[in-house]
Design a protein around this motif. Structure first.
Motif, PDB file in Angstrom:
ATOM      1  N   THR A 194      23.948 -40.813 -17.343  1.00 32.38           N
ATOM      2  CA  THR A 194      23.115 -39.799 -17.996  1.00 32.38           C
ATOM      3  C   THR A 194      22.580 -40.271 -19.347  1.00 32.38           C
ATOM      4  O   THR A 194      21.398 -40.108 -19.650  1.00 32.38           O
ATOM      5  CB  THR A 194      23.932 -38.504 -18.181  1.00 32.38           C
ATOM      6  OG1 THR A 194      24.361 -38.080 -16.892  1.00 32.38           O
ATOM      7  CG2 THR A 194      23.101 -37.412 -18.824  1.00 32.38           C
ATOM      8  N   GLU A 249      18.917 -35.985 -12.522  1.00 30.10           N
ATOM      9  CA  GLU A 249      18.693 -35.266 -13.780  1.00 30.10           C
ATOM     10  C   GLU A 249      17.371 -34.495 -13.746  1.00 30.10           C
ATOM     11  O   GLU A 249      16.390 -34.968 -13.173  1.00 30.10           O
ATOM     12  CB  GLU A 249      18.623 -36.252 -14.965  1.00 30.10           C
ATOM     13  CG  GLU A 249      19.707 -37.333 -15.001  1.00 30.10           C
ATOM     14  CD  GLU A 249      21.080 -36.840 -15.432  1.00 30.10           C
ATOM     15  OE1 GLU A 249      21.184 -35.697 -15.947  1.00 30.10           O
ATOM     16  OE2 GLU A 249      22.053 -37.588 -15.256  1.00 30.10           O
ATOM     17  N   GLY A 297      22.067 -32.270 -15.340  1.00 28.58           N
ATOM     18  CA  GLY A 297      22.176 -33.272 -14.275  1.00 28.58           C
ATOM     19  C   GLY A 297      23.534 -33.250 -13.622  1.00 28.58           C
ATOM     20  O   GLY A 297      24.434 -32.507 -14.029  1.00 28.58           O
ATOM     21  N   ASP A 352      23.048 -40.393  -9.569  1.00 27.94           N
ATOM     22  CA  ASP A 352      22.904 -39.573 -10.751  1.00 27.94           C
ATOM     23  C   ASP A 352      21.556 -38.869 -10.677  1.00 27.94           C
ATOM     24  O   ASP A 352      20.545 -39.527 -10.454  1.00 27.94           O
ATOM     25  CB  ASP A 352      22.931 -40.524 -11.948  1.00 27.94           C
ATOM     26  CG  ASP A 352      23.258 -39.804 -13.207  1.00 27.94           C
ATOM     27  OD1 ASP A 352      24.411 -39.408 -13.343  1.00 27.94           O
ATOM     28  OD2 ASP A 352      22.341 -39.610 -14.030  1.00 27.94           O
TER      29      ASP A 352
END
Ligand code: ATP
Ligand code: MG
Length: 431
Positions: A84, A130, A302, A128
């Motif tokens: 992040t 976001e 996220g 990941d």
């Protein structure tokens, strides 16, 4: 000489396992694209400062789990323990944030020096995801319904969703004071780790896994009871959206997550199928992070999914990844055949898109070459000797059926492959 082994907690993903990974990755990419998310690929190494300022100085990750080293210029760098912060940094640096509502994802290895055990490694992989620049609870709801869709797409049982709200920094500050008062009055009951956290980062006490601490933690003041009207309104809006979408969830007032940058909503998907390492996905809102690392204030949210745990879940659920077998194994027979094998293979590849063709690479008897063809898992063996070269043809053996071999012109091979693709591949015969 003794052989060199991989580093503890850093695993090879071998060809026999990689099919499951590719299948998961493929489905994730498809899903993300269908929701309008774009890929971003930040570097694996960043300035240590980035993680200190985002994840927080007094967190397990920064205090004891990062792979940190000085590079040749004397700058302190770290292997990313999560993604992040890197994405936020990249977004600030590239001006991505000038357009609000950026939906991005990244996938790759992360590094944490934890005690390796089943489901917990020192190099592990995350997807990941976001959303940058959206403050509305709709962003939370979108990420949650998208992850639910992913579990279903992969064919695994829905993990359990837990949500909580941590409020903004002002609420957190006030709550921290209250927690310190509470735990200080009971400090004799705290274990060493919690007593240390009381001094450094009291919220982290709620994170303690020590069973002896649980009654004390249970009785502690709850941050959800301290939210102001704005935070409460946001949380209720999220609850309404989840309710409408039929998402089942549980509010867990103890869910604080291990990184300091979270404000507002946090959530985790957990499963009881994996033993102690139960979290498959964790995330939350981090509305102050971008300003904290030097960008102009921008809300963001996220989550990250642990791929090793997802692969393990998929294995447990018995879903077999579909890995395409090679169409054919082409073996040159004799000196002339071996010399023209690559030339013929290239002609076939030019003519047939998506052809999966292995070319035999070592002189051997016909019998040995056929054995290699069988072992390759290919559907057909293509044999190329002087006669075939002269005729512009290949001798074709179906390795999955007991039919006699036949001679097929190079032009005719396209139809053979198309027919094989149209029908299910017969199982490998027992040899
Ligand atoms: P845990 O509570 O298991 O330590 P976490 O809260 O530290 O997880 P996050 O930082 O939120 O994990 O990362 C998101 C996901 O990445 C986790 O839910 C988990 O699936 C996976 N993950 C985290 N650390 C590891 C690790 N050391 N090895 C394998 N997977 C991991
Ligand atoms: Mg952890």
């Amino acid at each position: 000489m003794n052989s060199i082994k991989a580093i503890r907690g850093m695993n090879d993903i071998l060809p026999s396992a990689v099919g499951a990974w590719q299948s998961i990755e493929r489905q994730m990419r498809t899903l993300l694209a269908s929701f309008g998310y774009e890929e971003i690929r930040p570097p694996i190494v960043e300035r240590t400062e980035l993680f200190r300022r985002s994840i927080g100085e007094i967190t397990d990750i920064v205090e004891k789990e990062m792979y940190t080293f000085d590079d040749r210029n004397g700058d302190s760098l770290s292997l990313r323990p999560e993604c992040t912060a890197s994405i936020a940094r990249a977004a600030i640096q590239s001006g991505l944030l000038r357009t609000p509502g950026q939906r991005v994802w990244a996938m790759g290895p992360m590094f944490r020096h934890e005690r390796p055990q089943k489901g917990r490694y020192r190099q592990f992989h995350q997807l990941d995801v976001e959303i940058l620049g959206i403050a509305d609870a709709s962003a939370e709801a979108e990420l949650i319904v998208m992850s639910r869709r992913l579990w279903r797409m992969l064919g695994i049982d829905d993990p359990v969703l837990e949500v909580n709200s941590l409020g903004d920094r002002t609420i957190q500050k006030r709550y921290r004071k209250e927690l310190v008062e509470y735990f200080s009055s009971r400090s004799a009951e705290l274990d060493d780790d919690c007593r240390r956290r009381l001094q450094t980062n009291p919220l982290r006490i709620l994170d303690s896994k020590n069973p002896a601490m649980q009654p004390l933690i249970e009785a502690a003041p709850r941050i959800v009871d301290r939210l102001d009207p704005a935070a409460l309104g946001h949380f209720e809006r999220l609850e309404a959206m989840l309710g409408e979408a039929g998402v089942e969830y549980r509010i867990n007032p103890r869910l604080v997550r291990g990184l300091d940058y979270y404000t507002g909503t946090v959530f985790e998907w957990t499963t009881d199928a994996l033993g102690a390492q139960s979290a498959v996905c964790g995330g939350g809102r981090y509305d102050d992070l971008i300003a904290d690392i030097g960008g102009s204030a921008s809300p963001a949210i996220g989550f990250a999914i642990g791929l090793e745990r997802l692969v393990a879940l998929l294995e447990l659920s018995g879903v077999e990844p579909s890995i395409p077998v090679p169409h054919a194994y082409l073996a040159g027979i004799g000196e002339a055949g071996e010399r023209s094998a690559h030339a013929v293979a290239e002609r076939l590849r030019d003519a047939i898109s998506d052809l999966r063709l292995i070319v035999d690479a070592e002189s051997a008897s016909l019998k040995a070459k056929l054995k290699r063809a069988n072992r390759s898992g290919a559907r057909f063996a293509f044999l190329l000797g002087e006669e075939e070269i002269r005729d512009g043809a290949l001798t074709v053996r179906d390795l999955r059926k007991d039919t006699p071999q036949s001679s097929i012109s190079l032009e005719g091979i396209s139809a053979l492959i198309a027919a094989a693709d149209a029908a299910p591949t017969p199982a490998l015969p027992d040899h």
